[in-house]
Design a protein around this motif. Sequence first.
Motif, mmCIF file in Angstrom:
data_model
loop_
_atom_site.group_PDB
_atom_site.id
_atom_site.type_symbol
_atom_site.label_atom_id
_atom_site.label_comp_id
_atom_site.label_asym_id
_atom_site.label_seq_id
_atom_site.Cartn_x
_atom_site.Cartn_y
_atom_site.Cartn_z
ATOM 1 N N ARG A 145 0.834 -1.211 0.000
ATOM 2 C CA ARG A 145 0.000 0.000 0.000
ATOM 3 C C ARG A 145 0.866 1.258 0.000
ATOM 4 N N PHE A 168 2.830 1.014 -3.704
ATOM 5 C CA PHE A 168 1.958 1.143 -4.897
ATOM 6 C C PHE A 168 0.608 1.738 -4.483
ATOM 7 N N PRO A 169 0.600 3.001 -4.042
ATOM 8 C CA PRO A 169 -0.651 3.556 -3.521
ATOM 9 C C PRO A 169 -1.771 3.603 -4.566
ATOM 10 N N ASP A 170 -1.390 3.620 -5.841
ATOM 11 C CA ASP A 170 -2.417 3.738 -6.871
ATOM 12 C C ASP A 170 -2.729 2.403 -7.550
ATOM 13 N N ARG A 171 -2.175 1.320 -7.043
ATOM 14 C CA ARG A 171 -2.462 0.023 -7.660
ATOM 15 C C ARG A 171 -3.010 -0.943 -6.635
ATOM 16 N N GLN A 172 -3.959 -1.758 -7.052
ATOM 17 C CA GLN A 172 -4.519 -2.751 -6.149
ATOM 18 C C GLN A 172 -3.703 -4.032 -6.217
#
Lengths: 189, 291
Positions: free
Chosen positions: B116, B119-123
Amino acid sequence: MANLGPAHYAPYPVATYDGLLTPPEGKAMLLTDMVDEEVAMREVARVMLTSENATIFPGPQVLYAWSEEAKKKATLIKEMSEVLNAKMIPMYDYRPKYPKIDPEVEINPNHPNLTIWHNEIKACIFIGVHCHYANVALKIVRSETDCYTVGMCALSGHEDAMATIRDQHAEDLARFIEIAKEVKQELGK
Amino acid sequence: MSLRYMTPASKFKRYLPKDYVELVDYGPFGRKYSEVGVKNMGAYKELVEEHPMCSGCWMAYYIKIIFAALPNPEDTVTIGTAGCGRLAISQAAVPFIYGNYGDQNAMASGITRAFRLRFPDRQKDVITIAGDGGMMDIGFSMTMHAWFRRERFTTIMLDNEVYGNTGGQESGMSVEGAVLKMSPKGKNFGKMPAMQLAITAGCVYVVKMSPTNINKAAKAIRRAIFAARNLGPTFIHVYTSCNIEYSIPTPDVFKDAKEMEKGRFAFEEFMTPEAKELFAQIESKTKREVS
Ligand SMILES: Cc1ncc(C[n+]2csc(CCOP(=O)(O)OP(=O)(O)O)c2C)c(N)n1
Ligand code: SF4
Ligand SMILES: [Mg+2]
């Protein structure tokens, strides 16, 4: 079958015990000698062009199209294999392979000697393999085979390779290819 | 992983083993679930095909379902531990992390948090998959504490009611009186209430089942993964018989699983109101996405 390497089944990091360290910036390592990069490139080209079943082992950092630099390197490595008359066998997955690898078409860092024995490879270049797996693989190859290993590394090199050329980016590979072409011509290969 | 890290550079494609290239060309990476998933198993290159588990092992069958059900295989990491399951899980074309016995939920806590941050913008989906011994006995404190801390990942317990991999010792999940090869006197306490423990510890979605219906099994797995993304820990407690240690003849494995479905592995599903709302949203938007 196997020719056991000079270190035999050494349970310790042989190169380090022998006092070998990775070369400083701008330099390369040939066996126990620190040399200029171009000298090493010439020697690597010569060894690859004159050894039986010379092979390039590309690893994930160049096998997959994850960046522009990786794509450029892929094209160059392909050209390099043609110039060096070398086969290409990928190290595409680091996990030990179950039930067994197909040594004809792949190499695995946990038992790289199997591929080298099977294909009777006498010289090889590791390129695009992540540091820790390159270290593991090169140590195994050094102690269990008589294959001349080259670490063509984007970072600081590998003491367990017989020749290590460091900081190799796309432009350096292009330079190596030019040198290899010259050596090839000199050798009449 | 991500799609970028598995697409071969065009110059190298022909050097990669056929198996890998087929995975890129015909595997589930980057494809719509409706084109792949459990309903289409056999019609695309699956993430786990070869494994060394016993013939008829119900656990191996369920592991294939887990991988076919993944909503986001190219961005999934599985974490496991010693036990039979890891023999197949480690063969899947999804990064697998293997730690010390029982520490899977502790590792997953750190990895989920690191993902998290990194990669705050990827799940990225993290799933722990371990046996009853790894999850409820030796890993018990790490399993429970991850849930108490509300770590957002999915825990799947492959419950064969025995230590299968080490030749048949009783586990906390074996039933009272169970006589096993290495527990000849019979177990003298009952099966641990894993589902209730999970609910008490704060899991937002919990299922107990015997996976005789692959669509239902896949739906539970996907719900657990979706809920773990935003809401909190999720847990699937699944019956995956050990036909070796319980001497179930291979042709009768399915019959046994059906019987379990009528007994202690009758389907039970718990969800918080938030999870319920989430499923309603996802499932109404694209019905095929979940089922
Ligand atoms: C710290 C530690 N203790 C013991 C073991 C030995 N061990 C390997 S698998 C296993 C039990 C497996 O049982 P379970 O988790 O139920 O998995 P199954 O094989 O039944 O799927 C044990 C005790 C180990 N690997 N590590
Ligand atoms: S021992 Fe049991 S759980 Fe393990 S692979 Fe065999 S049948 Fe499956
Ligand atoms: Mg078990």
